[in-house]
Design an enzyme around this catalytic site. Structure first.
Site, PDB file in Angstrom:
ATOM      1  N   GLY A 688       0.821  -1.208   0.000  1.00 11.93           N
ATOM      2  CA  GLY A 688       0.000   0.000   0.000  1.00 11.93           C
ATOM      3  C   GLY A 688       0.850   1.251   0.000  1.00 11.93           C
ATOM      4  O   GLY A 688       2.034   1.214   0.322  1.00 11.93           O
ATOM      5  N   GLY A 690       0.386   5.606   0.902  1.00 11.48           N
ATOM      6  CA  GLY A 690      -0.524   6.632   1.401  1.00 11.48           C
ATOM      7  C   GLY A 690       0.251   7.879   1.697  1.00 11.48           C
ATOM      8  O   GLY A 690       1.468   7.924   1.477  1.00 11.48           O
ATOM      9  N   LYS A 709       5.846   0.203   7.721  1.00 15.25           N
ATOM     10  CA  LYS A 709       5.569   1.459   7.037  1.00 15.25           C
ATOM     11  C   LYS A 709       6.819   2.301   6.996  1.00 15.25           C
ATOM     12  O   LYS A 709       7.413   2.609   8.035  1.00 15.25           O
ATOM     13  CB  LYS A 709       4.450   2.195   7.777  1.00 15.25           C
ATOM     14  CG  LYS A 709       4.293   3.617   7.311  1.00 15.25           C
ATOM     15  CD  LYS A 709       2.980   4.194   7.737  1.00 15.25           C
ATOM     16  CE  LYS A 709       1.863   3.611   6.889  1.00 15.25           C
ATOM     17  NZ  LYS A 709       0.569   4.189   7.176  1.00 15.25           N
ATOM     18  N   ASP A 807      -6.305  12.193  10.031  1.00 19.60           N
ATOM     19  CA  ASP A 807      -6.378  11.606   8.692  1.00 19.60           C
ATOM     20  C   ASP A 807      -7.308  10.392   8.702  1.00 19.60           C
ATOM     21  O   ASP A 807      -6.949   9.317   8.238  1.00 19.60           O
ATOM     22  CB  ASP A 807      -4.981  11.246   8.199  1.00 19.60           C
ATOM     23  CG  ASP A 807      -4.937  11.048   6.682  1.00 19.60           C
ATOM     24  OD1 ASP A 807      -5.937  11.401   6.012  1.00 19.60           O
ATOM     25  OD2 ASP A 807      -3.931  10.538   6.174  1.00 19.60           O
TER      26      ASP A 807
END
Ligand SMILES: *[C@@H]1O[C@H](CO)[C@@H](O)[C@H](O)[C@H]1NC(C)=O
Ligand SMILES: *[C@@H]1O[C@H](CO)[C@@H](O)[C@H](O)[C@H]1NC(C)=O
Ligand SMILES: *[C@@H]1O[C@H](CO)[C@@H](O)[C@H](O)[C@H]1NC(C)=O
Ligand SMILES: *[C@@H]1O[C@H](CO)[C@@H](O)[C@H](O)[C@H]1NC(C)=O
Length: 967
Positions: A688, A690, A709, A807
């Site tokens: 992913g 972002g 991440k 967010d």
């Protein structure tokens, strides 16, 4: 929807046939061969435990014990296969067509995907093909046109795309055709007008056709049910539809149909349900409609119709539902409407109606919904309404109604919503005579801006389910009754702009669900009872413009969520307490109290102001005054810009392993090291991307799966390096069932890696909008909403320090293997810059993601926990509609909130117009309405109007026990 029952009828019909007619097939095929065909089919299925009985070693009992199988009378050939409703996924291979005696095939309500490139021509006997509600993703198969006996064809609720082949007009023997709920485009082929044996034709919902309704449909004289709703149709309604004299249902709503209503529709004398709402129709309602004697439902809302509401509507013997809101109707409401004794839902709001509210509306004692708001109605409400025991929702605001509220009206047993605001109603609120408490379902009463007077009766406490009580702008006087403390569920209480006098009852402290309390502009005196501080979740308190005196109770400072308070223009004395939330309020909250000191505009004398200073210097106070926050934000912005320039000059850097050592901080016992974590960081592992960074999936040596991440663009040009790791340590301490666990933090000078627990099912955003989209069942959606709300509520209210997410979006709500929701990526946004190379985009990741950003950001450049609530509301709308927050609405710049507003006019009843077409048709409407209601509250323009996450959790809890806010 009658689809399943229709299938069932055909099925039973078919069974009857199969008893009398034995198989006519020429090629006898052994049971074993047929069994092996089924077993080979099964190999392509996933999650197929329900098909355990399909076992080749049992082939002898194929016709007796195999799930979903029926054979002919000789027990020699399979003629029926019904594996509907099993949640089976996988592909469905063409080998099914080898069962050439098959006559009935129902695979509906599963998750089969792929295409349907079967050798259909082998299935010469097939009569029923039901593939409704699967995930087939291809153009419509032409092969079905070669099935000479096919009577029932249902391809609804899939992802079929492209045009409807004109050859579908060759299936002259069809009785039932549904292609609804797909992604079809192009013109509807006029050849479908040849299918004269059709009784049911359904093409609507999420298909987006070009052009008009083919006038050839006028040939389909056997049609009973025609559904062309919500599929992009333009032009006018062809008068030829007036030839479909057998129709009982005609659905044309939610298109862009214009022109006037053809008078020929008045020939449809069997019509029971007619819905042409949400189009662009103009003109009058044709007089010919007086022939529609069978009509039970007529929806024409959201059009441009004008003229009078015809008086013959009173004479339609079966009319139950009449919704004409948001048009330009004038004149008065037919004075005998309701005299048929069957009227149950009436919505004529937002027109230009004048005259009286008819007495007869509730004559049959069936009226449940009465909505006439925003018209020019006058006169008093009929006394009869006080005995209309079936009423559930009443909205009569924005009219010119006079007289008093009918006796008994407030205490009707089924009533959940009563809105009478902005009228000219006078008189007293009557005391309730019979005190059968615990029976009232009232959740919301809005009597604001009328001329009501007298004191509030004690029986105002007899509403155990009341959540909202708005009495603003009346002439109420006398003391506030102490029974107000019995309102255990009240969230919002507004008594401002009245003449209430006496003291504030200490019992107010028992209203423990209260978040909004407005007592301003009255004649209240005495102190603010310290019991108010027992309302732990109070968010907004306004007591301004009264005669309140004594000191401000310092205990109020301990209400953590109290972010807005106004004590101005009273007679308070002493000094403003210097603790807790008091440091958050503006000076304007205290002005107009001559004896009060200790705030910016009126410091106390020397000795006490010194103590104030020393406290300020003590640092570490719970709330930082707004001006400091602003300074901080500015500093951060400057740093961000400096860094961004820095980053562009330096260019991107990969992970360097030498001369730049890695440091690993684990927040719980972990059995791997930084080498293992670094091993995950490679292109092929990306799961992913972002605003916050790139996410890699990986498996540790002990078999544990983690998500890593890699943060992009940390402000390391500034002094926030330390700030970041301190903050991340805080995040690492957070433990909550619905929050993604941060396991470790691994960093060197250039790179920051966060290690999270792995969430098997990805993000809610991917699940809802990705390729596999739409398969979340209603109950799962409600569950996910509730869990995510609990996670956010924890961040806002219970963890230490309190965290604003900044967010919130569907891509930051992750789902584990049980589809349990976990909030991710909280607390990071303020440290991050998007790695876009440009400086102008820098701010975007700081305040959240496009489509989710609360409107106040535009003018205040500030976000707080209520901005998170707004973003969460957007997520709720995504769950309801299955649409992305932006980009799914044709028009440039339209977002999901505007779109929903446009489609529903914030009317809960209109939720059907925005519901995700892929949800089963039979989802509980009252639950959908409650979820919609919560979403609407969350996306309120004004942040103070939005509920807190704690309230959101409460309200979502009611979705599954919907007797407070139902229809
Ligand atoms: C249409 O229906 C009628 C009456 O049921 C039947 O006799 C006729 O054969 C059908 N037409 C076709 C093409 O199947
Ligand atoms: C189908 O409809 C078209 C136009 O309506 C017509 O020209 C054609 O002859 C019809 N075909 C059959 C088989 O009825
Ligand atoms: C009603 O009529 C007015 C003026 O004729 C027009 O401006 C307005 O758009 C109309 N409203 C609707 C809902 O058709
Ligand atoms: C506060 O107001 C009440 C009612 O007006 C009055 O009786 C009382 O003396 C006042 N107390 C103070 C300290 O001013």
């Amino acid at each position: 929807m009658d689809t399943p029952s229709f299938t069932f009828v055909l099925y039973t019909l078919f069974l009857t046939l199969s008893v009398s007619v034995s198989s006519s097939s020429s090629l006898p095929m052994s049971l074993k061969t047929q069994a092996s065909i089924l077993v080979s089919l099964k190999q392509d299925f996933e999650s197929k435990t329900s098909l355990k009985s399909w076992n080749i070693s049992n082939y002898m009992s194929l016709c007796t014990t195999w799930y979903g199988i029926q054979c002919d009378t000789n027990n020699s050939s399979v003629v029926s296969l019904d594996i509907s409703n099993l949640n089976v996924s996988g592909t469905f291979s063409s080998s099914i067509t080898k069962l050439s005696n098959l006559r009935f095939l129902n695979i509906s309500n599963n998750m089969f995907n792929g295409n349907l490139s079967w050798k259909f021509s082998h299935l010469k006997e097939l009569e029923v093909l039901d593939a409704y509600n699967n995930e087939f993703n291809c153009s419509l198969p032409l092969g079905v046109t070669e099935l000479p006996k096919l009577k029932y064809l249902n391809f609804g609720g899939n992802f079929f795309y492209g045009e409807i082949p004109s050859k579908y007009g060759n299936m002259l023997q069809l009785n039932y055709l549904s292609l609804a709920g797909n992604d079809l485009r192009g013109f509807i082929p006029f050849e479908l007008g040849n299918l004269t044996n059709l009784t049911h034709l359904l093409l609507g919902y999420y298909n987006e056709f070009d052009g008009e309704i083919p006038p050839h449909f006028g040939n389909l004289v056997n049609l009973v049910h025609l559904d062309l709703a919500n599929c992009g149709l333009k032009g006018s309604i062809p008068h030829e539809l007036g030839k479909l004299y057998k129709l009982d249902t005609l659905f044309l709503q939610t298109n862009q149909l214009n022109g006037s209503i053809p008078p020929q529709l008045g020939n449809l004398s069997s019509l029971k349900s007619l819905d042409m709402s949400n189009n662009e129709l103009n003109g009058n309602i044709p007089n010919e409609f007086s022939n529609l004697r069978e009509l039970t439902l007529l929806n024409l809302f959201i059009n441009k119709l004008y003229g009078e509401i015809p008086s013959f509507f009173s004479e339609l013997p079966n009319l139950e539902v009449l919704k004409l809101w948001q048009n330009n109707f004038t004149g008065s409401i037919p004075s005998k409407l309701g005299k048929n004794g069957k009227l149950s839902e009436l919505d004529l709001s937002t027109n230009k109606l004048t005259g009286l509210v008819p007495k007869s509306l509730c004559l049959g004692k069936r009226l449940k919904i009465l909505i006439l708001l925003n018209n020019f109605l006058f006169g008093s409400l009929p006394n009869e309404f006080g005995q209309c025991y079936t009423l559930q929702r009443v909205r009569l605001g924005q009219n010119y109604l006079t007289g008093s509220i009918p006796k008994g009206f407030l205490y009707l047993p089924q009533l959940s919503l009563l809105e009478l605001q902005n009228n000219l109603l006078g008189g007293f609120l009557p005391q309730q005579e019979i005190t059968n408490t615990n029976t009232s379902k009232l959740g919301e009463i809005n009597l604001s801006n009328n001329r009501l007077s007298g004191s509030l009766p004690n029986s105002i406490g007899n509403f155990p389910n009341l959540q909202i009580l708005l009495l603003h702008g009346n002439r109420f006087s006398g003391e506030i009754p102490s029974d107000i403390g019995k309102l255990k569920n009240i969230l919002r209480l507004d008594m401002s702009f009245n003449n209430f006098s006496g003291t504030i009852p200490i019992e107010i402290g028992k209203c423990s669900s209260l978040t909004f309390l407005d007592l301003s502009q009255n004649k209240l005196s005495g102190p603010i009872p310290i019991q108010v501080s027992q309302i732990h979740i109070l968010n907004y308190l306004n007591v301004s413009w009264n005669y309140l005196n004594q000191t401000l109770p310092k205990e109020l400072g301990s209400i953590k969520g109290l972010t807005s308070a106004d004590f101005s223009h009273n007679d308070f004395s002493g000094s403003v307490p210097e603790i807790g939330q008091f440091s958050v309020f503006n000076s304007t909250s205290f002005v107009g109290n001559p004896k009060l000191c200790g705030y910016d505009l009126n410091p106390c004398n020397k000795s006490s102001s010194e103590t104030l200073e020393s406290q300020k210097n003590g640092g570490e106070k719970p709330g930082i005054p707004a001006k400091y926050k602003l300074l901080f934000a500015l500093a951060l912005l400057v740093c961000s810009l400096v860094f961004a320039t820095f980053a562009i000059m330096k260019g991107r850097k990969g992970i360097k392993r030498d001369s730049n050592p890695w440091k690993l901080t684990a927040f719980q016992k972990i059995e791997y090291g930084s080498e293992d974590i670094l091993g995950c960081v490679k292109e092929s592992n990306i799961i992913g991307r972002g605003g916050a960074g790139v996410v890699y999936g990986g498996t540790m040596p002990n078999g544990e799966k983690v998500a890593v991440k890699k943060l992009l663009g940390i402000n390391k040009g500034c002094s926030y390096d330390n700030g970041l790791s301190a903050e991340i340590k805080t995040l690492g301490r957070i433990r909550h069932r619905y929050i993604v666990k941060l396991l470790a933090f691994c960093s060197n000078r250039d790179t920051n890696l966060l290690v999270y627990e792995y969430m098997t099912n990805g993000s809610l955003g991917e699940v809802l909008h990705g390729k596999r989209g739409g398969f979340l069942e209603w109950d799962v959606r409600v569950k996910i909403a509730t869990e995510a709300a609990k996670g956010l509520c924890y961040l806002h209210h219970d963890c230490c320090p309190l965290i604003v997410h900044r967010d919130v979006k569907s891509n930051n709500i992750l789902l584990n293997s049980e589809f349990e929701a976990h909030v991710a990526d909280f607390g990071l946004a303020k440290f991050l810059l998007q790695d876009t190379g440009g400086t102008s985009e820098c701010m975007s990741s700081i305040v959240g993601s496009y489509g989710y950003i609360a409107p106040e950001y535009a003018y205040t450049l500030k976000v707080d926990e209520k901005s998170d609530v707004y973003s969460f509301g957007v997520v709720l709308l995504e769950l309801l509609t299955g649409r992305r927050p932006v980009g799914d609405f044709g028009e440039e710049g339209m977002d999901i909130v505007q779109w929903t507003k446009l489609k529903t006019d914030w009317n809960k009843e209109s939720v059907v117009k925005i519901l995700d077409g892929r949800l089963h048709n039979n989802i509980p409407l009252d639950e959908a309405m409650q979820l919609f209601f919560v979403a609407m509250c969350c996306v309120e323009e004004q942040s103070v109007e939005r509920p807190t996450m704690r309230e959101v959790v409460e309200m979502l809890g009611q979705v599954k026990q919907p007797n407070i806010f139902q229809v």
